[in-house]
Design a protein around this motif. Structure first.
Motif, PDB file in Angstrom:
ATOM      1  N   PRO A  48      -7.775   1.932  24.424  1.00 34.87           N
ATOM      2  CA  PRO A  48      -6.664   1.012  24.677  1.00 34.87           C
ATOM      3  C   PRO A  48      -5.689   1.586  25.700  1.00 34.87           C
ATOM      4  N   TYR A  49      -5.074   0.696  26.453  1.00 33.67           N
ATOM      5  CA  TYR A  49      -4.041   1.058  27.414  1.00 33.67           C
ATOM      6  C   TYR A  49      -2.871   0.102  27.247  1.00 33.67           C
ATOM      7  N   ALA A  50      -1.680   0.609  27.504  1.00 32.26           N
ATOM      8  CA  ALA A  50      -0.472  -0.214  27.462  1.00 32.26           C
ATOM      9  C   ALA A  50       0.218  -0.114  28.810  1.00 32.26           C
ATOM     10  N   PHE A  51       0.765  -1.220  29.250  1.00 32.00           N
ATOM     11  CA  PHE A  51       1.507  -1.270  30.498  1.00 32.00           C
ATOM     12  C   PHE A  51       2.891  -1.813  30.208  1.00 32.00           C
ATOM     13  N   ILE A  52       3.910  -1.166  30.746  1.00 34.78           N
ATOM     14  CA  ILE A  52       5.292  -1.630  30.613  1.00 34.78           C
ATOM     15  C   ILE A  52       5.813  -1.935  32.007  1.00 34.78           C
ATOM     16  N   LEU A  72       4.003 -15.961  33.758  1.00 35.48           N
ATOM     17  CA  LEU A  72       4.795 -14.747  33.870  1.00 35.48           C
ATOM     18  C   LEU A  72       4.009 -13.845  34.817  1.00 35.48           C
ATOM     19  N   VAL A  73       4.654 -13.411  35.895  1.00 36.42           N
ATOM     20  CA  VAL A  73       4.019 -12.531  36.866  1.00 36.42           C
ATOM     21  C   VAL A  73       4.717 -11.180  36.776  1.00 36.42           C
ATOM     22  N   LEU A  74       3.917 -10.146  36.487  1.00 37.94           N
ATOM     23  CA  LEU A  74       4.468  -8.806  36.323  1.00 37.94           C
ATOM     24  C   LEU A  74       4.166  -7.938  37.535  1.00 37.94           C
ATOM     25  N   GLU A  75       5.169  -7.148  37.944  1.00 38.47           N
ATOM     26  CA  GLU A  75       4.937  -6.142  38.978  1.00 38.47           C
ATOM     27  C   GLU A  75       3.955  -5.130  38.399  1.00 38.47           C
ATOM     28  N   PHE A  76       2.927  -4.765  39.191  1.00 40.72           N
ATOM     29  CA  PHE A  76       1.893  -3.871  38.676  1.00 40.72           C
ATOM     30  C   PHE A  76       1.390  -2.968  39.791  1.00 40.72           C
ATOM     31  N   ASP A  77       1.826  -1.719  39.788  1.00 46.30           N
ATOM     32  CA  ASP A  77       1.347  -0.730  40.742  1.00 46.30           C
ATOM     33  C   ASP A  77       0.620   0.342  39.940  1.00 46.30           C
ATOM     34  N   PRO A  78      -0.702   0.305  39.916  1.00 49.86           N
ATOM     35  CA  PRO A  78      -1.460   1.230  39.070  1.00 49.86           C
ATOM     36  C   PRO A  78      -1.256   2.702  39.435  1.00 49.86           C
ATOM     37  N   SER A  81       2.052   4.945  37.433  1.00 49.01           N
ATOM     38  CA  SER A  81       1.962   4.846  35.984  1.00 49.01           C
ATOM     39  C   SER A  81       2.074   6.238  35.370  1.00 49.01           C
ATOM     40  N   PHE A  82       2.421   6.241  34.077  1.00 49.93           N
ATOM     41  CA  PHE A  82       2.615   7.491  33.364  1.00 49.93           C
ATOM     42  C   PHE A  82       2.013   7.388  31.978  1.00 49.93           C
ATOM     43  N   ASP A  83       1.615   8.529  31.427  1.00 49.87           N
ATOM     44  CA  ASP A  83       1.104   8.527  30.063  1.00 49.87           C
ATOM     45  C   ASP A  83       2.264   8.729  29.090  1.00 49.87           C
ATOM     46  N   LEU A  84       1.958   8.793  27.812  1.00 51.68           N
ATOM     47  CA  LEU A  84       3.012   8.894  26.798  1.00 51.68           C
ATOM     48  C   LEU A  84       3.827  10.177  26.883  1.00 51.68           C
ATOM     49  N   SER A  85       3.265  11.213  27.469  1.00 54.55           N
ATOM     50  CA  SER A  85       4.016  12.471  27.608  1.00 54.55           C
ATOM     51  C   SER A  85       4.879  12.484  28.864  1.00 54.55           C
ATOM     52  N   GLY A  86       4.771  11.442  29.696  1.00 49.30           N
ATOM     53  CA  GLY A  86       5.560  11.360  30.920  1.00 49.30           C
ATOM     54  C   GLY A  86       4.839  11.879  32.145  1.00 49.30           C
ATOM     55  N   ALA A  87       3.600  12.328  31.980  1.00 47.85           N
ATOM     56  CA  ALA A  87       2.822  12.831  33.111  1.00 47.85           C
ATOM     57  C   ALA A  87       2.296  11.666  33.947  1.00 47.85           C
ATOM     58  N   HIS A  88       2.269  11.857  35.255  1.00 49.24           N
ATOM     59  CA  HIS A  88       1.761  10.826  36.161  1.00 49.24           C
ATOM     60  C   HIS A  88       0.277  10.614  35.912  1.00 49.24           C
ATOM     61  N   ARG A  89      -0.120   9.352  35.791  1.00 47.38           N
ATOM     62  CA  ARG A  89      -1.527   9.007  35.576  1.00 47.38           C
ATOM     63  C   ARG A  89      -1.766   7.615  36.148  1.00 47.38           C
ATOM     64  N   ALA A  90      -2.801   7.470  36.944  1.00 49.64           N
ATOM     65  CA  ALA A  90      -3.134   6.157  37.501  1.00 49.64           C
ATOM     66  C   ALA A  90      -3.658   5.256  36.385  1.00 49.64           C
ATOM     67  N   PHE A  91      -3.180   4.021  36.381  1.00 52.06           N
ATOM     68  CA  PHE A  91      -3.636   3.031  35.400  1.00 52.06           C
ATOM     69  C   PHE A  91      -5.008   2.532  35.849  1.00 52.06           C
TER      70      PHE A  91
END
Length: 149
Positions: A48-52, A72-78, A81-91
């Motif tokens: 699973p993945y979550a996007f905010i 509803l149109v969401l801004e989405f730049d993969p 993105s960041f993981d739960l620890s705050g580290a940069h990670r491409a979606f």
């Protein structure tokens, strides 16, 4: 019941009213690129993945062929993105997340109920050239469900 899951109460389905500025949205789903099938062991492993994110601006709706009353149109730049620890990670590519619920996490201007994050839309497609996720407003989904009842 055997897997300790139950249907969401219909009262959680609440249309997202404009203006959408100052609101944060989240969608949760299972990108196809993060799913694996093991035919030998007859297993499907999904991740699973979550996007905010935030709603795109009003002019962006027409660019992707959507209108604010039904979508509803969401801004989405993969790449941002960041993981739960705050580290940069491409979606991962969101292919396969169609049908994923979109929740309102909070509204800076309006009411917030800390017990319920209302489902306001359902992800329907991805416009990679515009860096947008498109979702259909939950009021259209509710209308279809009412017609089936």
């Amino acid at each position: 019941a055997e897997v300790d899951k139950f249907a969401m109460d219909m009262s959680y389905l609440q249309p997202c009213q404009p203006p959408r500025v100052g609101k944060r949205y989240a969608c949760v789903g299972f990108p196809a690129t993060r799913s694996r099938v093991n035919p030998v062991h007859k297993q499907v492993v999904v991740q699973p993945y979550a996007f905010i994110g935030r709603s795109a601006g009003g002019s962006d709706y027409s660019v992707v062929g959507a209108n604010e009353s039904d979508h509803l149109v969401l801004e989405f730049d993969p790449k941002r993105s960041f993981d739960l620890s705050g580290a940069h990670r491409a979606f991962p590519k969101p292919h396969g997340m169609s049908g994923s619920p979109v929740f309102t996490l909070f509204d800076e201007e309006g009411q917030n109920d800390g017990r319920v994050f209302p489902v306001v839309a359902i992800v329907t497609s991805h416009a990679p050239q515009h860096r947008r996720l498109l979702a259909t407003s939950i009021h259209r989904v509710k209308r279809l469900l009412e017609d089936l009842a």
